[in-house]
Design a protein around this motif. Structure first.
Motif, short mmCIF file in Angstrom:
data_model
loop_
_atom_site.label_atom_id
_atom_site.label_comp_id
_atom_site.label_asym_id
_atom_site.label_seq_id
_atom_site.Cartn_x
_atom_site.Cartn_y
_atom_site.Cartn_z
N ALA A 32 -4.19 4.37 3.18
CA ALA A 32 -4.29 3.53 4.37
C ALA A 32 -5.29 4.12 5.37
O ALA A 32 -6.04 3.39 6.02
CB ALA A 32 -2.93 3.37 5.03
N ALA A 33 -5.30 5.44 5.47
CA ALA A 33 -6.22 6.10 6.40
C ALA A 33 -7.67 5.95 5.96
O ALA A 33 -8.58 5.98 6.79
CB ALA A 33 -5.86 7.58 6.53
N LEU B 295 -7.06 -3.01 3.85
CA LEU B 295 -5.63 -2.88 4.06
C LEU B 295 -4.96 -4.25 4.09
O LEU B 295 -3.86 -4.43 3.57
CB LEU B 295 -5.35 -2.13 5.36
N ALA B 296 -5.63 -5.22 4.70
CA ALA B 296 -5.09 -6.58 4.74
C ALA B 296 -4.95 -7.15 3.34
O ALA B 296 -3.92 -7.74 2.98
CB ALA B 296 -5.98 -7.48 5.60
N ILE C 171 -3.06 8.43 11.41
CA ILE C 171 -2.47 8.69 10.09
C ILE C 171 -3.21 9.82 9.39
O ILE C 171 -2.61 10.69 8.77
CB ILE C 171 -2.50 7.41 9.23
N ALA C 172 -4.55 9.80 9.49
CA ALA C 172 -5.34 10.85 8.84
C ALA C 172 -5.02 12.22 9.40
O ALA C 172 -4.90 13.20 8.67
CB ALA C 172 -6.83 10.55 9.01
N ALA C 173 -4.84 12.29 10.73
CA ALA C 173 -4.50 13.57 11.34
C ALA C 173 -3.14 14.04 10.88
O ALA C 173 -2.93 15.23 10.60
CB ALA C 173 -4.53 13.43 12.87
N GLU C 174 -2.19 13.10 10.79
CA GLU C 174 -0.84 13.47 10.39
C GLU C 174 -0.79 13.94 8.94
O GLU C 174 -0.19 14.97 8.62
CB GLU C 174 0.10 12.29 10.59
#
Length: 315
Positions: free
Chosen positions: A57-58, A65-66, A95-98
């Motif tokens: 997703a990131a 994504l859609a 999200i990428a950072a997480e």
């Protein structure tokens, strides 16, 4: 071809009511996990797709994504804003950072991949530890300590405390009942609905009822907490879904997260976070009743001391 969904207002309202993240991007996926069970239609598909593969997703564009979630770019945009981001670019960065921090901290195990019959126990242990540790961090991000404080104050001053739960939640409730009992709090744990209703009917102002249900949709627990609340007791819900029926009727809501995997369902993976939150609540109660708690704990420890095996008595 992406379908262009028009969300019903109720579903959109649920997402837009998502709790604010008190730790920046650290709780992006935790917030999605906490709300996915309450979503319907296109919004739920977006949430489930993000959770199924956050790294993908990131990397994906909004159109990608859609298409992958079977929704539309407009749906993705609404989802992002409901999560507290101005647009999809910000959500992707969050999200990428997480996920990046997870990798750098040693999250090398794919905890969503099903364990195979021939997998070594070392890998099984790694998966279990990774899932549980992640759930603990997510719970810490979601938990409102002010609500824990309110619950602790209510229990510390309560005449009696009733704890309600079914199935696995009943086991968690019994653990809490035992902990409170050891420090002199008059607490009972009920799993049978008839016995629980009879006990709840005798509660009143100054009493506390704690209902435990990960989904917040267990009918018996909802009924028991509602009965206690109707008698004037302060009601507390421990659940993974802050806008579930159980949470909606409670005066105080304690939220937990879970890390569901293909080898352990969501309800089972919620047990350890539930125990952590209840342990925190128990200690908070003990702090607020220090003298009474210390004396009670000492007496109860002395009472069972004679049943412990003496040194050297075991061959």
């Amino acid at each position: 071809m992406a379908e262009h969904d028009v969300e019903i207002s109720a579903a959109t309202a649920v997402v837009e009511a998502a709790p604010a993240d008190r730790r920046g991007v650290d709780g992006v996926l935790a917030r999605v996990r906490a709300g996915v069970g309450e979503l319907t239609g296109a919004l739920r598909r977006v949430a489930e797709h993000v959770l199924s593969d956050p790294e993908a997703a990131a990397r994906a564009t909004i159109v990608e994504l859609a298409e992958r979630s079977g929704t539309s770019p407009a749906t993705i945009t609404r989802f992002c804003r409901a999560m507290g981001f101005e647009g999809y670019a910000d959500l992707r960065l969050g999200i990428a950072a997480e996920t990046g921090r997870a990798r750098s901290a040693g999250w090398t195990v794919d905890i969503g991949r099903e364990i195979q019959p021939g997998d070594p126990l070392a890998r099984v242990l790694d998966q279990i530890m990774a899932a549980d540790t992640r759930a603990m961090h997510d719970t810490a991000a979601l938990l409102d300590l002010a609500e824990v404080e309110r619950a602790a104050v209510a229990i510390a001053g309560a005449t009696r405390v009733n704890i309600f739960g079914a199935s696995g939640s009943a086991l968690v409730g019994e653990e809490m009942q035992f902990s409170l009992h050891r420090i002199g709090v008059a607490a009972w744990a009920w799993s049978d609905v008839h016995e629980g209703l009879a006990s709840a009917a005798l509660l009143g102002a100054g009493d506390v009822a704690l209902g435990i249900s990960h989904t917040g949709q267990t009918r018996e627990t909802i009924e028991l907490l509602a009965e206690a609340g109707s008698r004037g007791a302060t009601t507390v819900a421990l659940t993974g879904f802050p806008r579930s029926p159980l949470a909606e009727l409670a005066d105080i809501v304690l939220v937990t997260a879970s890390q569901a995997t293909t080898f352990r369902p969501d309800a089972l993976s919620a047990r350890h976070p539930q125990l952590v939150v209840l342990d925190l609540l128990y200690i908070a109660v003990a702090q607020r009743t220090h003298d009474r708690a210390h004396a009670a704990f000492r007496r109860t420890a002395q009472a069972v001391d004679g049943h412990k095996a003496a040194k050297g008595s075991l061959s």
